[in-house]
Enzyme design. Structure first.
Site, PDB file in Angstrom:
ATOM      1  N   PRO A  61       0.868  -1.195   0.006  1.00  0.00           N
ATOM      2  CA  PRO A  61       0.040  -0.079  -0.190  1.00  0.00           C
ATOM      3  C   PRO A  61       0.802   1.289  -0.125  1.00  0.00           C
ATOM      4  O   PRO A  61       1.378   1.787   1.071  1.00  0.00           O
ATOM      5  CB  PRO A  61      -0.843  -0.249   1.086  1.00  0.00           C
ATOM      6  CG  PRO A  61       0.032  -1.014   2.174  1.00  0.00           C
ATOM      7  CD  PRO A  61       0.850  -1.925   1.393  1.00  0.00           C
ATOM      8  N   ASP A 113       5.641   2.516   2.354  1.00  0.00           N
ATOM      9  CA  ASP A 113       4.802   1.310   2.470  1.00  0.00           C
ATOM     10  C   ASP A 113       3.904   1.753   3.991  1.00  0.00           C
ATOM     11  O   ASP A 113       4.293   1.575   5.062  1.00  0.00           O
ATOM     12  CB  ASP A 113       5.480  -0.085   2.945  1.00  0.00           C
ATOM     13  CG  ASP A 113       4.865  -1.042   3.063  1.00  0.00           C
ATOM     14  OD1 ASP A 113       3.639  -0.961   3.395  1.00  0.00           O
ATOM     15  OD2 ASP A 113       5.268  -2.276   2.930  1.00  0.00           O
ATOM     16  N   HIS A 114       2.573   1.914   3.883  1.00  0.00           N
ATOM     17  CA  HIS A 114       1.789   2.564   5.062  1.00  0.00           C
ATOM     18  C   HIS A 114       1.752   1.176   5.901  1.00  0.00           C
ATOM     19  O   HIS A 114       1.335   1.764   7.134  1.00  0.00           O
ATOM     20  CB  HIS A 114       0.464   2.872   4.377  1.00  0.00           C
ATOM     21  CG  HIS A 114      -0.103   3.988   5.149  1.00  0.00           C
ATOM     22  ND1 HIS A 114       0.216   4.341   6.547  1.00  0.00           N
ATOM     23  CD2 HIS A 114      -0.722   5.158   4.628  1.00  0.00           C
ATOM     24  CE1 HIS A 114      -0.555   5.318   6.575  1.00  0.00           C
ATOM     25  NE2 HIS A 114      -1.017   5.897   5.672  1.00  0.00           N
ATOM     26  N   ARG A 115       2.065  -0.135   5.836  1.00  0.00           N
ATOM     27  CA  ARG A 115       1.663  -0.951   6.717  1.00  0.00           C
ATOM     28  C   ARG A 115       3.145  -0.809   7.624  1.00  0.00           C
ATOM     29  O   ARG A 115       3.159  -1.152   8.761  1.00  0.00           O
ATOM     30  CB  ARG A 115       2.236  -2.315   6.041  1.00  0.00           C
ATOM     31  CG  ARG A 115       1.146  -2.850   5.128  1.00  0.00           C
ATOM     32  CD  ARG A 115       1.359  -3.962   4.261  1.00  0.00           C
ATOM     33  NE  ARG A 115       2.681  -4.006   3.743  1.00  0.00           N
ATOM     34  CZ  ARG A 115       3.050  -4.902   3.087  1.00  0.00           C
ATOM     35  NH1 ARG A 115       2.596  -6.125   2.954  1.00  0.00           N
ATOM     36  NH2 ARG A 115       4.319  -4.878   2.322  1.00  0.00           N
TER      37      ARG A 115
END
Length: 418
Positions: free
Chosen positions: A212, A387-389
């Site tokens: 993401p 990476d939004h994780r």
């Protein structure tokens, strides 16, 4: 006794590779340390050096062969004075680990559809089933020219129609000149995908489908950086090899920013996030076959001169396909700089398993407001893909703020060391 040459394992995870090119031919004398072949892995094309001395008696795996398993017999050396008489028997006894012929792909061929030499004769039939012998190119030109090919007299062997017959046909040359000048008869060419291009495609597709991405952009005033770079480079005189580039400062600024914001130096794992204790920065380098990312390890602990020298060496090795796996595998953060191509800004694709990549655009003179006054400054755009994780928006913003501070006040990063 003959000496076996086996398909080498060029990295711990390598199970097969492509034998891209032989640099020696059968009958050539081989000395230890000489480069004898080029092996293409999923990451790079690497040179293979001979270990033993002898004569290259037999090449078993031809150049261009793909998916050759590690430890397969690829060639045989014989020692000085040794006879060739028993070589086939030796190969038969020692080739058990070699892949079967059908398991190894044939050498890649360049495919050029419709680009067929005139010597290749084909048979065509018109609506009245009159057989006409013509080259594929002649038939295509006749179609473009809107001329019935069976009306053309062939001047080639056995009366076949060739390109020149179509060009010289009455009423054809003028029509052809009007239609073909701006259009190539060959609609396209096909270039077989090498391993490097395939792995780039696989990894980037995986990244866009599973990671993401989110993007943060910032503008940086690089006037002070350009001034201090000019002063440093003047001290080197005419030694161009020692000159510091803007990209060297960018690498150092990223390293210092990661030192301040370590949560941006991380990667995603299904069970846990990895936070790296070392600052290892991958730098995207364009090469003939695609893209590689050599790594500056412990970049935060290096001064600008040493960092610049190391980067120049890695770029040279990358473009000569001489990087070792240790020099391009790993890294916790990637920099991709397209500023030298005039690109103002762009959103780069994250290089898994890393969580961040920073796209650097070009620098240009722009009007800015400073102390309520309009002035001109040299501005550089950078965009962080994260990476939004792993990286939250606040962490990404904190990293870019630290990067901006170092890049706009370069004296800080030149003095700021552990």
């Amino acid at each position: 006794m003959p000496i076996k040459l086996l398909m080498p394992a060029l990295s711990p995870t390598m199970t097969e590779g492509n034998l891209a090119r032989w640099l020696k031919k059968e009958g050539d004398k081989i000395n230890p340390g000489e480069v004898i072949a080029e092996i293409e892995t999923d990451k790079a094309t690497m040179e293979v050096e001979a270990v033993d001395e002898g004569t290259l008696a037999k090449i078993i795996i031809p150049q261009g062969s793909q998916n050759v398993p590690v430890n397969s017999l690829i060639a045989v050396l014989i020692e000085e004075g040794e006879e060739l008489s028993g070589i086939e028997e030796f190969i038969a006894k020692n080739n058990s680990n070699s892949p079967k012929k059908e398991e190894i792909s044939k050498p890649a061929e360049t495919i050029a559809p419709q680009n067929v030499k005139e010597e290749n004769i084909t048979t065509a039939s018109d609506q009245n089933n009159i057989k006409v012998f013509a080259s594929p190119l002649a038939k295509r030109l006749a179609k473009i020219q809107n001329v019935r090919i069976e009306e053309i007299k062939g001047s080639g062997p056995h009366g076949r129609i060739i390109k020149q017959d179509v060009l010289s046909h009455k009423g054809g040359s003028k029509a052809l000149s009007n239609k073909i000048v701006s259009r190539n008869p060959e609609e396209y060419r096909l270039a077989p995908n090498n391993n490097i291009r395939k792995i780039i495609a696989k990894r980037l597709l995986e990244s866009k489908q599973t990671v993401p991405h989110f993007y943060l952009s910032i503008e940086c005033n690089v006037d002070k950086l350009l001034d201090i770079r000019e002063d440093i480079n003047k001290s080197f005189g005419d030694d161009k090899s020692a000159k510091i580039s803007v990209n060297d400062f960018i690498i150092l600024a990223v390293a210092k920013a990661l030192q301040e914001v370590p949560n941006a130096n991380a990667s995603w794992g299904d069970d846990a996030i990895r936070y790296y204790n070392n600052v290892d920065i991958s730098v995207a380098v364009a090469i003939e076959n695609g893209l590689v990312t050599p790594i500056i390890r412990n970049a935060d602990q290096k001064n600008i001169v040493d960092l610049s020298s190391e980067m120049k060496g890695l770029i040279k090795k990358a473009r000569e396909n001489k990087l070792t796996p240790e020099e391009f595998q790993g890294g916790g953060f990637t920099i991709s700089n397209l500023g030298m191509y005039g690109i103002k800004n762009f959103n780069a694709i994250i290089n898994p398993p890393q969580s961040c990549i920073m796209g650097v655009g070009s620098s240009s003179k722009r009007a800015i407001v400073k102390n309520d006054q309009i002035s001109i400054a040299t501005i550089m755009d950078v965009t962080l893909s994260a990476d939004h994780r792993v990286v939250d928006g606040a962490v990404g913003a904190e990293f870019l703020a630290a990067f901006k501070r170092f890049i706009e006040s370069p004296a800080l990063m030149l003095l700021y060391t552990r």
